[in-house]
Design an enzyme around this catalytic site. Structure first.
Site, PDB file in Angstrom:
ATOM      1  N   CYS A  31     -40.937  68.867 118.268  1.00 44.43           N
ATOM      2  CA  CYS A  31     -40.116  68.809 117.081  1.00 44.43           C
ATOM      3  C   CYS A  31     -39.915  67.344 116.706  1.00 44.43           C
ATOM      4  O   CYS A  31     -40.078  66.438 117.517  1.00 44.43           O
ATOM      5  CB  CYS A  31     -38.735  69.403 117.339  1.00 44.43           C
ATOM      6  SG  CYS A  31     -38.764  71.130 117.797  1.00 44.43           S
TER       7      CYS A  31
ATOM      8  N   SER B  86     -56.404  61.150 117.680  1.00 47.89           N
ATOM      9  CA  SER B  86     -55.566  60.451 118.649  1.00 47.89           C
ATOM     10  C   SER B  86     -56.332  59.693 119.719  1.00 47.89           C
ATOM     11  O   SER B  86     -55.786  58.791 120.343  1.00 47.89           O
ATOM     12  CB  SER B  86     -54.546  61.406 119.277  1.00 47.89           C
ATOM     13  OG  SER B  86     -55.183  62.578 119.670  1.00 47.89           O
TER      14      SER B  86
ATOM     15  N   GLY C 137     -44.465  68.603 114.087  1.00 49.89           N
ATOM     16  CA  GLY C 137     -44.250  70.046 113.929  1.00 49.89           C
ATOM     17  C   GLY C 137     -44.483  70.480 112.506  1.00 49.89           C
ATOM     18  O   GLY C 137     -43.923  69.873 111.585  1.00 49.89           O
TER      19      GLY C 137
ATOM     20  N   ASN D 213     -34.443  68.212 119.667  1.00 52.68           N
ATOM     21  CA  ASN D 213     -35.817  68.163 120.107  1.00 52.68           C
ATOM     22  C   ASN D 213     -35.757  68.200 121.611  1.00 52.68           C
ATOM     23  O   ASN D 213     -35.071  67.394 122.236  1.00 52.68           O
ATOM     24  CB  ASN D 213     -36.481  66.864 119.624  1.00 52.68           C
ATOM     25  CG  ASN D 213     -37.884  66.690 120.161  1.00 52.68           C
ATOM     26  OD1 ASN D 213     -38.547  67.663 120.492  1.00 52.68           O
ATOM     27  ND2 ASN D 213     -38.324  65.444 120.246  1.00 52.68           N
ATOM     28  N   GLY D 214     -36.459  69.178 122.202  1.00 51.31           N
ATOM     29  CA  GLY D 214     -36.433  69.300 123.646  1.00 51.31           C
ATOM     30  C   GLY D 214     -36.474  70.750 124.051  1.00 51.31           C
ATOM     31  O   GLY D 214     -36.835  71.617 123.245  1.00 51.31           O
TER      32      GLY D 214
ATOM     33  N   TYR E   4     -50.500  61.756 123.234  1.00 52.53           N
ATOM     34  CA  TYR E   4     -50.995  62.271 121.967  1.00 52.53           C
ATOM     35  C   TYR E   4     -49.930  62.674 120.955  1.00 52.53           C
ATOM     36  O   TYR E   4     -50.225  62.825 119.782  1.00 52.53           O
ATOM     37  CB  TYR E   4     -51.949  63.464 122.187  1.00 52.53           C
ATOM     38  CG  TYR E   4     -51.287  64.806 122.258  1.00 52.53           C
ATOM     39  CD1 TYR E   4     -51.233  65.641 121.135  1.00 52.53           C
ATOM     40  CD2 TYR E   4     -50.713  65.256 123.444  1.00 52.53           C
ATOM     41  CE1 TYR E   4     -50.629  66.879 121.202  1.00 52.53           C
ATOM     42  CE2 TYR E   4     -50.111  66.479 123.509  1.00 52.53           C
ATOM     43  CZ  TYR E   4     -50.076  67.299 122.402  1.00 52.53           C
ATOM     44  OH  TYR E   4     -49.480  68.515 122.465  1.00 52.53           O
TER      45      TYR E   4
ATOM     46  N   ASP F 206     -61.626  62.104 124.843  1.00 55.72           N
ATOM     47  CA  ASP F 206     -60.521  62.865 124.230  1.00 55.72           C
ATOM     48  C   ASP F 206     -59.218  62.374 124.841  1.00 55.72           C
ATOM     49  O   ASP F 206     -59.218  61.698 125.869  1.00 55.72           O
ATOM     50  CB  ASP F 206     -60.711  64.374 124.465  1.00 55.72           C
ATOM     51  CG  ASP F 206     -60.020  65.179 123.359  1.00 55.72           C
ATOM     52  OD1 ASP F 206     -59.245  64.592 122.585  1.00 55.72           O
ATOM     53  OD2 ASP F 206     -60.263  66.389 123.273  1.00 55.72           O
ATOM     54  N   ASP F 207     -58.079  62.709 124.191  1.00 50.99           N
ATOM     55  CA  ASP F 207     -56.817  62.207 124.732  1.00 50.99           C
ATOM     56  C   ASP F 207     -56.405  62.961 125.985  1.00 50.99           C
ATOM     57  O   ASP F 207     -55.832  62.392 126.897  1.00 50.99           O
ATOM     58  CB  ASP F 207     -55.722  62.223 123.655  1.00 50.99           C
ATOM     59  CG  ASP F 207     -55.610  63.558 122.971  1.00 50.99           C
ATOM     60  OD1 ASP F 207     -55.548  64.603 123.659  1.00 50.99           O
ATOM     61  OD2 ASP F 207     -55.582  63.572 121.730  1.00 50.99           O
TER      62      ASP F 207
END
Lengths: 487, 487, 487, 487
Positions: B2, B308, B28, B102-103, B262, B370-371
């Site tokens: 989020c 990323s 998000g 957020n969490g 990322y 890739d990340d």
């Protein structure tokens, strides 16, 4: 700027066209439309906005049939909200024709007058697509007295279209009950490529697709057949039978250079030239020019303006032996967003779209590579952002030469007065931009960088040179276009 | 995942929050919400979709007031369409509180039971945000008997929240008629940063902003004050007066490593660490590991998976002295798009989102960076695409170590069984991916690459190591989470 | 003016509530809302507009559960667009309560202050429904310390609500996880009726419904049990168990006369009185008064203003022996319709809603019967239309007495200054209307016409008499109400 | 069933057309469309639903220009959702023509074939409006070779349309840049009336309107000029110049009887006959027939089915000397409403739309007057409702004769097999309805009741008699129509 696709399949066309349009979305985000043909019945839906917002499930369900075409459009100034000009356009006689095109006609005033006074055809919009479908319809009507439609008649009508119409046009049309027609202007200014694949239904028939860019074909598993040739017309019957014919006496391939500079997706191959490779080569040539004219010894980093100048910038960095850093970050999610009414005039910071990372700029001498400089407004803001982020010296470079003339073949451009390079020398431009140095690609370098290793020998570069390939673009015409845009 | 923002301004908050959310959209895209406070009246609008689709002019006009907060949300599996779980959440006693966070809370079962049986509070959803706002409300109610609300009472309530709640939470709340509260869990797992700027109205007052990422502050011209500390609470009164307090006895900064790998935008600085620089350093370390374990002599090009892993890949290329090429191109315009009902099961080619340019792969040995590798599904498809485009040998590398355990602190992850590295050795993973070689970052290299040069000493890396910093994550809990997700 | 319904079923409640609201639509067309309870989870959807526009399939699908309630609302002046005041209202502690009501509280200022200063409850709107649900929630919280909720506690809370709240209120609430509560103010000013039917699922259990009007029960096949008594509360558990209790020491039935005059549907039976029959009797009494005061010898036709005065007019015609004609025709399809912005001030002819048929008016003496005269604006336009259509003499009659005082119990009325009968004698009113004669019903005739043959002995007729039954309506209060409405 | 309006004003036409459509809404609620002409540019918007839902502000703003036309449509079975068949229809050659019509063509198969094989015109739908506009366009194109358009050419084209087209049609068309054309089939089956008023702009010019019903003209303050004659065409130039011409050699006025029976609004005067008066006279004649055939001595009350049978019922009551009561109440707010998917098959009680008041039925002998009986489904439910409400004896009467044949001139009717009177004698019908007695109007009584006192001598009554006035309706045609409807 537009993207187009048309296909004759042996399964429902709606999803296929939709998926193709998603891949062409970079060519236009203002409006979009799909038409399909179910037997001789057309279904169509066109509206403002991007593909994924424009088609709801109920819209898609109504797009029945195995033949279809689709369009994405970047509207010209002031016309963004004009839904009536969204493509495709339809006329119901003869046969019923639905048409889309990418390009721009340059003799619209003459055509409008002919259609009204001689052909008695009504034009309900200012769209040159409506002109094109009416000219095609009229010429087709002239061909079809008494007998059934065959491809030769269609090709004869396209030949007449080439005679009457001037400018750039890559067009796709459906003729109700018959098939799909694709044709490209005699200079092949705008791209159009054709592919095929076997039908999945085991019938042994072929499915055909025609689109602005090759990546659409690749992504959907079509074999690339070839670019449609300048002046050529291709007709694909509902059963998958394809015939083609050169409909112009003296075609000459002169593709638009801007496709390679910034319009096309890098993963497309256009007229046999890889767009990505062309951009790498533009970087190599630009590096040479930079090395010749600019003091590069004290430059700390080379930075692209994402996304289109990244290949060129990475080559510049490598060739000049300077560190490459992506100090600007582009917000993927900003498009047409809400602005509180009444605050519209309040300047929206370019930082909404682009952010400069302080850590990458502080105290450094920066060489910025952009794909081109048109108005210069964004370039000036970028220089400001670099300085605000702590950059010391800013060298601005452009992988394309100075844009000094209007583009009249289907890429939206401001009027001459708004072009930063119009009537200005390079040091003057540098001053306006606030850059310490400013280096442009040379015209001939651009031409050779793009065409190198291909069979293409000429490019449409009028906005850099003022030489318009169609021959009918007079100063009076340019003034009229600019006046129209401004009104 | 989020993104959150809250601010106290001296001008209408709606446009400010909206602009900030556009910059947090990468955190998000499933739902979004804004609430504002006009005096003691809250206005709010929350709905599915991205910011620029979610708020129409009439919605924005109704969001009156100078204080506001906003949220963007990446929904957990199966819950994408659950509009009821969109944030913010509101309770009307005491005072009226609107909260976003957020969490992810890890003791939701205990909290649900306490709220129902002891506090008699009704939970109308499964959202842990509703839990958090109710715990806060209950604790605030306990504090406020008889006298007016002051910040000390608010801080006392946050202290109680820290006692009752476990997991990760960066939260912002508006208390009606009073002000804006922001607080962060005692480990600071999720980010939260605070900025300020003078009001434009000439009042001499300050405007404050609190957001997930620093770029939001930079873009809108706020001076960065500091990251909110782990366990700290900040209260900003309507007049712009700010007070803060450490509300936990033993806070310890252990930020989530995935932000750097990322999730965060590269142009953010988080807990004093530049995300972009961290990714460059991850590339450097990865290059060393590659050099140690893989035969790099015959590798022709290094390629990132956009966007990323680009910084890491460019460092790998440079350090290994191999040419850097962007052979994969990502379609910016694909999001949640239409799929004809009934065709949903028909596999949509990953090519819709990613295209491999044939010219860059043909006959070459490729090193892909890739990340990270989570499920491995996309990685496998990428390897397939590279081979289909003509690649010879494919070496796959990951800038993060193998993901072997669930992430329970607010980043959506599949169950253990779906993690490709769960119970598999690296050569087995390589085989599943179809890669000739597979190289992962080492755990300690990741830690040091990210924290190098900063004051951060520890990172939340449980999905790589299985060590959960909050101490309450038992195997039984992980099984319950997985069962809940699957149902 | 509002319509309410609540029900406890043993099948999905959404369709049942929706169907009921369609039948109550005449009580309010400005906004509507439905809430359902699925176990202890509430789902709700409320928005502007009429029922059949307001609920799309996806809204309805989300309204899960077997218990539900619904509301239609006629907004007060200026508040039509205020979606935030649409009902139902929700508070989450204790238990979670969702409430709707029909009526108007008269001590809102005192309640607002108490809730804010003493109960620390936040009111986010000016809706008295939000006040009511908060008072109920607070009183319920006082009852429930420590043990489980039982109906006695609920009834005790309602008793406290009766103590604290003044005005008119017929209310329905859902208590999460427990059941449905319905209660009516101690004077029973607004209607509320209860019905039941056996569940279709063969369980042998009862389904219960509570609604504003009896026709809702009849139409859906419920057996009418009784009107909820003034002061009474009814609690229906989720399993269909119903208990009820008188919660006021001195209830007295004084129903609102306006329900019978024009608000209720004629096919409803309210407090034991058939609305249709009451209107017929109003016609009979009016005929007597007309005969007494007006020269009826030269009247050619009696005409109703459709729809509500039709029964009265037909009785007047019959009793006076004059021909009955429907010379006015009402357009069913006009509601809130589009008016070109900028033309709003241009007077929209009342002919859009009502048309006078020339053939029925030309050269005739007309006796018009309307249900009541409030502002007089429409009546004046009707007289004008009759004259324009060629009427000779126009006698205007009203089945209700002169409206001279504000209505404060839930029927929207203009301020005293806007009432045509305020401070005017009847001949003066006739002159303003442009009528040759004007006859009003007598107050005592209205009372006896409505109550005749029933056990109702008293009516709430304050807007005719100035006597407010709740005793707390002072001139100061009326001035405050009017000032608030005007702002 | 459709309603149409067209007008040439000297102010914006959009609001004028919109207001007119609101007044014609009773003629069709399934779809609606408006087109306007701004110089030679057409603007149009058409969509599903009622007028007030269909046009948003942005739609209205786009409808520029002073000439316009509008349509409301009652879709045929199965086609309700077919937005493509919404009117108006547009063809772009010659000139650009936009057309709407009310009626039904009976030689659609022949016309379709001619247009496709001879005229090479494409029909994209099954709408006969698309046929009509294409025939008109083709004939106009034949007229206009070489010189400018004048009204004589337009009238010559209409003459050809009369030759080629069979069936009923009242049509309005705009010819781009020229003016508005209105014409009516040679039998004048469907209504069309013309009015005018001086422009408000003081120019001294006239504004003209053409519409299905006179009330539209009256409500907007137009002077009624006359009904358009059968076969006549009227052309109104953009400047307000009106010319007209009889375009058929042998026109004969045979208007549709159903307009008077139930379709038209009672306040319309159509072909010189007041609809309301016609309905009163239908009641008088029906009373005579009732008196002749039914035992009326024990009947307690006469009741209409609202709204259209009210005038007839009131005359029946008066002539038979029986009390008149409105025991059925119609819900104004039920239209196309939501039904939970999957419950569609569950029978929705007719009580949703109609309610029987118990108090008016209990123990009484009832005489019900309806306007007509088509399928009989509703009539049977009404009888059931009366009995359920306690009625003793039920006499059912119809102000129209038995409907035994399909209606092919623009009123939607079921197939013959679905008509309750098809192949049934009256006592058998009574039995199916469950009525104790059943009395129908006599055919000749209907004819004389409607035409009495007017200059109309004949009526289109084919659905009662089987005599189709256009002469081309064969049993084979009726079977084809029925088969098409059912598919």
């Amino acid at each position: 700027m537009c993207g187009i696709v048309g296909l004759v399949a042996h399964e429902p066309a709606n999803q296929l066209v939709y998926d193709a349009l998603l891949l062409l979305q970079h060519r236009g985000q203002d409006s979009t439309g799909i038409a399909t043909a179910e037997g001789s019945i057309f279904h169509s839906h066109k509206t403002r906005g991007q593909v994924r917002e424009a088609f709801r499930t109920r819209d898609m369900r109504a797009l029945l049939g195995n033949m279809g075409l689709g369009h994405v459009r970047y509207a010209t100034k002031g016309a963004a909200s004009n839904e009536q000009e969204a493509q495709p356009f339809y006329v119901n006689a003869p046969y019923g024709i639905t048409l889309i095109h990418n390009g721009n006609l340059t003799n619209t005033r003459e055509l409008t007058s002919e259609l009204f006074h001689i052909d008695r055809r009504h034009l309900n919009t200012n769209s040159d697509t409506e002109l094109l479908v009416n000219v095609l319809a009229h010429e087709l009507q002239e061909q079809v007295n008494g007998h059934e439609l065959d491809p030769e008649q269609v090709f004869a009508a396209v030949t007449r279209v080439h005679d009457r119409v001037q400018g750039s046009y890559a067009a796709i049309a459906m003729i109700a009950g018959h098939g799909l027609l694709a044709f490209r202007d005699p200079f092949g200014i705008r791209p159009l490529i054709m592919g095929r694949r076997p039908a999945e239904n085991g019938s042994g028939r072929m499915e055909w697709i025609v689109a602005s860019e090759s990546l659409v074909l690749e992504s959907a598993g079509y074999e690339i057949v070839r670019d449609i040739a300048p002046g050529e017309a291709v007709f694909i019957a509902l059963d998958g039978e394809m015939v083609s014919k050169q409909c112009h006496a003296a075609p000459r391939l002169v593709p638009c250079s801007f496709e390679y500079v910034y319009l096309a997706r890098p993963d497309s191959v256009m007229n046999g030239i890889s767009v990505y490779d062309a951009r790498l080569r533009l970087g190599n040539r630009l590096a040479d020019t930079i090395a010749k004219y600019a003091p590069t010894g004290d430059i700390d980093v080379v930075m692209p303006i994402p996304d289109s100048s990244r290949p060129a910038a990475s080559q510049v960095a490598q060739k000049l032996g300077i560190e490459y850093r992506e100090g600007f970050y582009k917000n993927r999610y900003v498009g047409r967003t809400f602005i509180m009414p009444g605050q519209a005039e309040r300047k929206r910071s370019v930082r909404q779209k682009l952010n400069a990372m302080g850590t990458e700029f502080k105290g450094k001498n920066i060489l910025i590579v952009d794909d081109s400089i048109v108005r210069g407004t964004t370039s000036r803001e970028i220089v400001e952002m670099a300085r605000a982020a702590g950059a010391n010296k800013v060298t601005f470079t452009s992988a394309a030469p100075p844009v000094r003339f209007p583009h009249v073949y289907g890429i939206n451009m401001p009027t001459r007065q708004e072009l930063i390079a119009h009537d200005r020398k390079i040091p003057e431009i540098a001053q306006v931009l606030g850059a310490d140095h400013l280096i442009y690609q040379e015209v001939e370098d651009m031409r050779s960088a793009i065409t190198e290793g291909s069979s293409v020998t000429d490019l449409e570069m009028s906005c850099f040179t003022g030489d318009y390939v169609t021959g009918d673009v007079s100063p009076e015409y340019l003034s009229w276009v600019e006046a129209t845009q401004l009104s």
